[in-house]
Design an enzyme around this catalytic site. Structure first.
Site, PDB file in Angstrom:
ATOM      1  N   GLY A  20       0.784  -1.235   0.000  1.00  0.00           N
ATOM      2  CA  GLY A  20       0.000   0.000   0.000  1.00  0.00           C
ATOM      3  C   GLY A  20       0.815   1.283   0.000  1.00  0.00           C
ATOM      4  CG  ASN A  22       1.691   3.158  -5.829  1.00  0.00           C
ATOM      5  OD1 ASN A  22       2.082   4.202  -6.350  1.00  0.00           O
ATOM      6  ND2 ASN A  22       2.250   1.979  -6.055  1.00  0.00           N
ATOM      7  CG  MET A  95      -1.595  -8.357  -6.311  1.00  0.00           C
ATOM      8  SD  MET A  95      -0.703  -7.558  -7.661  1.00  0.00           S
ATOM      9  CE  MET A  95       0.197  -8.970  -8.296  1.00  0.00           C
ATOM     10  CB  ILE A  97      -8.187  -9.900 -13.472  1.00  0.00           C
ATOM     11  CG1 ILE A  97      -6.647  -9.941 -13.578  1.00  0.00           C
ATOM     12  CG2 ILE A  97      -8.809  -9.394 -14.774  1.00  0.00           C
ATOM     13  CD1 ILE A  97      -6.128 -10.926 -14.592  1.00  0.00           C
ATOM     14  CG  ASN A 112      -3.805  -0.890 -12.833  1.00  0.00           C
ATOM     15  OD1 ASN A 112      -3.650  -1.087 -11.625  1.00  0.00           O
ATOM     16  ND2 ASN A 112      -3.148  -1.601 -13.745  1.00  0.00           N
ATOM     17  CG  HIS A 114       1.441  -2.397 -15.444  1.00  0.00           C
ATOM     18  ND1 HIS A 114       1.072  -3.618 -14.912  1.00  0.00           N
ATOM     19  CD2 HIS A 114       2.421  -2.669 -16.343  1.00  0.00           C
ATOM     20  CE1 HIS A 114       1.786  -4.571 -15.481  1.00  0.00           C
ATOM     21  NE2 HIS A 114       2.621  -4.017 -16.345  1.00  0.00           N
ATOM     22  CG  ASP A 150      -1.694  -4.667 -16.976  1.00  0.00           C
ATOM     23  OD1 ASP A 150      -2.334  -4.073 -16.092  1.00  0.00           O
ATOM     24  OD2 ASP A 150      -0.965  -5.640 -16.730  1.00  0.00           O
ATOM     25  CD  GLU A 179       4.731   1.602  -9.239  1.00  0.00           C
ATOM     26  OE1 GLU A 179       3.684   1.394  -8.608  1.00  0.00           O
ATOM     27  OE2 GLU A 179       5.526   0.676  -9.518  1.00  0.00           O
TER      28      GLU A 179
HETATM   29  C1  GRF Z   1       3.389  -1.436  -7.496  1.00  0.00           C
HETATM   30  O1  GRF Z   1       4.619  -1.638  -8.139  1.00  0.00           O
HETATM   31  C2  GRF Z   1       2.263  -1.422  -8.495  1.00  0.00           C
HETATM   32  O2  GRF Z   1       2.586  -0.810  -9.696  1.00  0.00           O
HETATM   33  C3  GRF Z   1       2.057  -2.897  -8.706  1.00  0.00           C
HETATM   34  O3  GRF Z   1       2.174  -3.458  -7.424  1.00  0.00           O
HETATM   35  C4  GRF Z   1       3.027  -2.639  -6.614  1.00  0.00           C
HETATM   36  C5  GRF Z   1       2.248  -2.256  -5.408  1.00  0.00           C
HETATM   37  O4  GRF Z   1       3.015  -1.588  -4.463  1.00  0.00           O
HETATM   38  N1  GRF Z   1       0.837  -3.169  -9.410  1.00  0.00           N
HETATM   39  P1  GRF Z   1       2.326  -0.903  -3.204  1.00  0.00           P
HETATM   40  O5  GRF Z   1       1.373  -1.916  -2.599  1.00  0.00           O
HETATM   41  O6  GRF Z   1       1.593   0.327  -3.677  1.00  0.00           O
HETATM   42  O7  GRF Z   1       3.455  -0.576  -2.276  1.00  0.00           O
END
Ligand code: GRF
Length: 193
Positions: A20, A22, A95, A97, A112, A114, A150, A179
């Site tokens: 988490g 992000n 994770m 779909i 999303n 990626h 994606d 990110e």
């Molecule tokens: C990130 O690299 C995102 O792009 C991918 O999974 C990772 C998640 O990281 N889909 P976090 O849970 O946000 O730390």
């Protein structure tokens, strides 16, 4: 994108499955005056997701949804989204779909992030594949979600150079740092369109 009227921020749900980081950067962004969104709900398929702690820290409602039966899981999520008047969904390391039907319900309102320069390296293990492919650059992409994995319209990308000394971990770390900046930027872009 104009979703709601008035001065209120657009109610947003973030879907996570793991750390988490992000999510954390999106929450921090959402608190800025310039942010068009507020984070009102965290959804996860994984009760052990460490990112759930940000729900407690920032006092955001969270829901753990068992995905054993995807149909039921998605119905439950749609119900939660409705209850909380959610208008935008950010997938941040989620994770699972989502089905075509689910996406139809939120058409054009699911973003999303990626960890690759799409359309290169869709799916999993993106950093490993970029290194094995001897790519000069890796990176990350924020895109709209459509029914193909994606493959939705790209909003923003950020490149990161792959160095000779890079391995899966070092590259993942560099991309993840980007990110955290890219997702908020992409949201600002979406709302200026
Ligand atoms: C990130 O690299 C995102 O792009 C991918 O999974 C990772 C998640 O990281 N889909 P976090 O849970 O946000 O730390």
């Amino acid at each position: 994108m104009v979703l709601s009227t008035g001065t209120n921020k657009v109610k947003t749900a973030v879907f996570i499955s793991g750390t988490g980081s992000n999510l954390k950067s999106l929450i921090k962004f959402s608190k800025l005056k310039k942010s068009p969104i507020s984070i009102n709900l965290i959804i996860t398929n994984n009760k052990l997701a460490t990112g759930l702690k940000f729900g407690a820290i920032f006092k955001i409602q969270k829901k753990i949804i068992n995905f054993k039966d995807k149909d039921i899981a998605e119905k439950k999520i749609l119900n939660e989204l409705k209850k909380n008047k959610i208008e935008l969904i950010c997938l941040a390391g989620f994770m699972k779909i989502l089905s075509k039907n689910f996406i139809k319900n939120f058409k054009g309102k699911i973003l999303n992030i990626h960890p690759s320069l799409l359309p290169k390296h869709k799916g999993l293990n993106t950093h490993q594949r970029a290194i094995e492919n001897k790519d000069k650059f890796a990176g990350c992409t924020v895109h709209f979600v459509n029914s193909k994995l994606d493959s939705g319209k790209i909003i923003l990308q950020k490149k990161v150079r792959i160095l000779k000394k890079d391995n899966n971990n070092s590259l993942a770390k560099k991309v993840l740092a980007e990110e955290h900046k890219l997702f908020p930027k992409a949201i600002l872009k979406v709302f200026s369109l």
